[in-house]
Design an enzyme around this catalytic site. Structure first.
Site, short mmCIF file in Angstrom:
data_model
loop_
_atom_site.label_atom_id
_atom_site.label_comp_id
_atom_site.label_asym_id
_atom_site.label_seq_id
_atom_site.Cartn_x
_atom_site.Cartn_y
_atom_site.Cartn_z
N ASP A 167 0.82 -1.22 0.00
CA ASP A 167 0.00 0.00 0.00
C ASP A 167 0.85 1.27 0.00
OD1 ASP A 167 -2.18 -1.58 0.00
OD2 ASP A 167 -2.82 -1.14 2.06
N TYR A 200 2.07 2.16 -3.45
CA TYR A 200 0.96 2.70 -4.27
C TYR A 200 0.66 4.14 -3.83
CZ TYR A 200 -3.67 3.24 -6.35
OH TYR A 200 -4.74 3.72 -7.08
N ASP A 201 0.53 4.34 -2.51
CA ASP A 201 0.16 5.66 -1.99
C ASP A 201 1.20 6.72 -2.34
OD1 ASP A 201 -2.09 4.53 -0.93
OD2 ASP A 201 -1.27 4.31 1.10
N SER A 234 -36.02 -5.06 -20.77
CA SER A 234 -36.16 -5.93 -19.61
C SER A 234 -36.02 -7.38 -20.10
CB SER A 234 -37.53 -5.73 -18.96
OG SER A 234 -37.65 -4.42 -18.49
N MET A 235 -36.13 -8.32 -19.16
CA MET A 235 -35.93 -9.73 -19.54
C MET A 235 -37.07 -10.59 -18.99
SD MET A 235 -32.45 -11.96 -19.22
CE MET A 235 -32.01 -11.13 -17.71
N GLU A 245 -24.96 -17.62 -18.79
CA GLU A 245 -24.13 -16.96 -17.78
C GLU A 245 -24.98 -16.71 -16.54
OE1 GLU A 245 -22.71 -13.26 -19.32
OE2 GLU A 245 -24.71 -12.47 -19.68
N LYS A 266 -27.09 -14.88 -13.59
CA LYS A 266 -27.87 -13.64 -13.52
C LYS A 266 -27.55 -12.98 -12.18
CE LYS A 266 -32.44 -11.61 -13.70
NZ LYS A 266 -32.29 -10.87 -12.43
N ASP A 291 -27.81 -10.30 -9.21
CA ASP A 291 -28.93 -9.60 -8.56
C ASP A 291 -28.44 -8.22 -8.15
OD1 ASP A 291 -31.44 -9.22 -7.61
OD2 ASP A 291 -31.17 -10.35 -5.77
N TYR A 344 -20.24 -6.05 -13.59
CA TYR A 344 -20.07 -7.20 -14.48
C TYR A 344 -20.83 -6.93 -15.78
CZ TYR A 344 -18.04 -10.37 -11.00
OH TYR A 344 -17.21 -11.00 -10.10
N LYS A 396 -29.32 -17.04 -23.58
CA LYS A 396 -29.45 -16.15 -24.74
C LYS A 396 -29.08 -16.90 -26.01
CE LYS A 396 -27.89 -12.17 -21.98
NZ LYS A 396 -26.89 -11.12 -21.83
N LYS A 448 -34.87 -18.50 -13.39
CA LYS A 448 -34.63 -18.11 -12.01
C LYS A 448 -34.34 -19.31 -11.12
CE LYS A 448 -35.02 -14.24 -10.97
NZ LYS A 448 -36.09 -13.28 -10.77
N CYS A 468 -67.20 -3.69 2.91
CA CYS A 468 -65.91 -3.09 2.55
C CYS A 468 -65.19 -2.61 3.80
CB CYS A 468 -66.13 -1.93 1.58
SG CYS A 468 -64.60 -1.07 1.17
N CYS A 500 -65.06 1.60 3.26
CA CYS A 500 -66.24 2.47 3.24
C CYS A 500 -67.46 1.86 3.91
CB CYS A 500 -66.58 2.88 1.81
SG CYS A 500 -67.21 1.51 0.80
N CYS A 542 -65.73 -4.16 -4.11
CA CYS A 542 -66.48 -3.02 -3.59
C CYS A 542 -66.98 -2.25 -4.80
CB CYS A 542 -65.59 -2.13 -2.71
SG CYS A 542 -66.43 -0.62 -2.21
N CYS A 554 -65.97 4.99 -2.92
CA CYS A 554 -65.17 4.38 -1.85
C CYS A 554 -63.80 5.06 -1.79
CB CYS A 554 -65.00 2.88 -2.11
SG CYS A 554 -63.88 2.09 -0.93
#
Length: 660
Positions: free
Chosen positions: A30, A33-34, A79-80, A114, A116, A118, A221, A286, A310, A404, A407, A420, A425
């Protein structure tokens, strides 16, 4: 330090930085580097005009932003589609083969697999080798410009070798261990912990102060590209190229041909996820060949050539403490289980959907029951099984509501659905107005949930259209409303007039019709969507019977209200692009083979010249335009006697048309 020494020092720091932050394999201590980092900083302080924009010192240092500005993606960020079991995966593969049948050799199709991740999706735009913009997915057309924050992520290169304009897309994630540390620190400071690693990654990426983002160990990634000039016909080759630009490779990836191979790989990925440092929630499948992807195309929401398989939801045991009846803006009463809090994959779950009262009776669910609850990705937690062996006899049956809960009106019980019917309402009126005024709809600033409830309670608003009759005098004197706030709200409501057509349709809250479908309806019919027939709606790509029926039913019941709102708001219809007269006007055209420009660009150009561009050749096709290595479409056109145009001839005809 001379300029030449500075340049060498920057390259050395970049190499050390990449090894430390990305490869987790420090090359120097370190302090070494510093020391070099401080020397580079000193040179840049003395010579600001010579700063290399890819220098590691440039990752942080900007003033915090006051707000994020919107920025457009160069090409749409889709989207997928998700599948959750072998049956759904097999059905997706069959659809791929069916859509390619007669247009592509199915035997040649490969599938690129590959993990997925999150996390939060991000689009990086590089120009002349430099990172110009980093944009969140947003609505797929535009997102938030988080460039300053992205520059603090060490696995995002500030500079790449590739000089052409390119969009590199991927996922920003946070390691599980760092997520735990981050939440521990937040709890110590009295702050609310993040619900899960995905929320932590998204929240960290959207900090107004880049220095906060820099303190969190985010990782990027890549999983694809948007706009590009790469002349490669396989996604796997495109990503191989991306990895040569100093981006991270996924921990596992594979190319498969057969269904059985895909299943084996899925099992391998599923086992691996327990040991990987980042949160994985599935496997992406894919079609590898880019020309096959172009043939498959897109639905309203998803590319037809990729799907997320999934991982199984995580199951936990908990106890039902109570069941509450919830009224939606369409009047449907839904039972929601209040459960003993339980943690599932980093999320504290306290509620679960019970779908409807018929489902409660079918499963014989009771208050006090021990149950199995699952949560998968963004899906609302649900109860899958009642553990009757744990019953003590003290459990209580759940009765169907007759009145309901909001209401007090008598409910209409249709068996599966309980509604309802009271149009006044508060749950229906208030929720529909809140949605109408929300950011993704008409975006009426200052008209949040508490204000809508207040206006309803005071009798000032009983219907959405009542908003447009409000006066400043009606508001002044209400709790929290002084002169300025009243003026601002009236002005915000007035500013809605002339809003884009799609926002108006989205704000109506038609079941199954979200932002994407609203835009498609607007482009196709404008405000005339209220007169569209079932056949016309079903002709829209991606519109199924459920969506079409939903639009038709909503218009049947609410036509008078919709027309009144149209008159009050006067939504702005999209301008119809003027079609240039050309040899392609009114002609049906098919494209095949490799061409000088991306296929979608040529398609747009031809459509602007009045052509109807399709994917399949028939007797009704007027022209088949071919580039290098044309496939079966060329042969079929020859067989049917359809006019064949080489790409060069097409460009000549386009040039002649634009000169007119």
């Amino acid at each position: 330090m001379t300029y030449e020494e500075y340049k060498k020092a920057v390259e050395k720091l970049k190499k050390w930085s990449y090894a430390y932050y990305v490869l987790d394999n420090p090359l120097v201590p370190d302090e070494v580097y510093d020391k070099l980092y401080r020397e580079v900083e000193q040179f840049e302080k003395e010579h600001p005009e010579l700063i290399d924009p890819s220098s590691p010192t440039q990752r942080i240092g900007e003033e915090p932003a006051k707000e994020f500005v919107k920025a457009k993606h160069l090409t749409k960020m889709w989207s997928m589609e998700d599948v959750f079991n072998e049956k759904e995966l097999k059905e997706w593969l069959k659809r791929v083969e069916k859509n390619l049948a007669g247009k592509y050799d199915i035997e040649k199709i490969d599938y690129y697999l590959e993990p997925k991740f999150d996390g939060a999706s991000l689009n990086l735009i590089y120009e002349n080798g430099l990172l110009k913009h980093a944009i969140t997915r947003g609505n797929g057309i535009e997102g938030e410009d988080v460039t300053l924050n992205a520059k603090t992520i060490h696995s995002i290169p500030l500079k790449i070798e590739h000089k052409d304009l390119i969009e590199i897309r991927g996922e920003v994630v946070i390691p599980k261990d760092d997520f735990e540390k981050l939440n521990s620190e937040r709890v110590k400071r009295g702050e609310t912990p993040f619900a899960n690693p995905r929320n932590a990654a998204a929240g960290s990426l959207r900090q107004l102060d880049p220095r906060i983002t820099a303190r969190r160990k985010l990782v990027f990634y890549p999983w694809g590209v948007g706009y590009n000039t790469l002349n490669l016909n396989r996604l796997s080759e495109i990503l191989d190229f991306v990895y040569t630009q100093n981006f991270l490779k996924p921990p596992k990836r594979k190319i498969c041909k057969k269904y059985e191979e895909i299943l084996d790989t899925y099992e391998d990925f599923k086992e691996f996820r327990e040991h990987f440092s980042m949160m994985l929630d599935g496997m992406v499948v894919k079609v590898d060949q880019v020309d096959a992807q172009e043939i498959l195309g897109y639905t309203v929401k998803y590319p037809r050539w990729m799907v997320a398989y999934k991982f199984p939801a995580i199951e936990k045991m908990t106890t039902i403490l109570d069941v509450k009846a919830q009224v939606g803006r369409t009047g449907v009463v839904t039972p929601v289980a209040i459960v003993e809090p339980v943690e599932i994959e980093g999320v504290i779950v306290e509620r679960a959907t019970l779908h409807n009262y018929s489902e409660i009776e079918r499963k014989d669910i009771r208050i006090g029951d021990k149950v199995i609850i699952i949560r998968s990705g963004d899906v609302i937690p649900e109860i899958t099984k009642v553990l009757k062996e744990y019953r003590t006899g003290k459990e209580k049956k759940i009765e169907r509501p007759k009145f309901c809960p909001v209401c007090g009106s008598e409910l209409l019980d249709e068996g599966i659905l309980i509604k309802c019917q009271n149009l006044s309402c508060p749950a229906r009126v208030v929720n529909s107005i809140i949605y109408f005024a929300s950011k993704q709809c008409l975006n009426i600033e200052g008209l949040g949930e508490s204000t809508v409830k207040l206006l309803y309670k005071k009798g000032l608003v009983k219907d959405v259209s009542d908003l447009f009759y409000l006066k400043k005098e009606d508001l002044i004197g209400l709790p929290g409303f002084a002169q300025k706030k009243a003026e601002n709200l009236i002005k915000a409501i007035e500013n809605v007039k002339g809003v884009e057509c799609w926002r108006f349709i989205n704000a109506l809250g038609i079941e199954h019709i979200g932002e994407v479908a609203s835009k498609v309806l607007c482009e196709k019919f404008g405000l005339g969507f209220i007169n569209a027939t079932k056949e016309e709606l079903l002709s829209i790509e991606g519109f199924g019977p459920e969506m079409a029926e939903s639009v038709l039913e909503f218009v049947r019941v609410n036509r008078e209200k919709i027309e009144k709102l149209m008159d009050l708001i006067k939504p702005r219809e999209p301008k119809k692009e003027e079609i240039k007269e050309s040899p392609f006007t009114g002609k049906t055209v098919v494209l095949t083979g490799a061409m000088k420009k991306p296929r979608n660009e040529i398609k747009e150009m031809l459509e602007h010249l009045g052509a109807h561009v399709t994917n399949s050749v028939s007797k009704k096709t007027d022209f088949v335009i071919y580039g290098e290595d044309p496939g079966s479409k060329y042969d079929k056109a020859k067989q049917l006697g359809v006019t064949l145009l080489p790409e060069e001839k097409m460009w000549e005809m386009i040039e002649a048309s634009t000169k007119k």
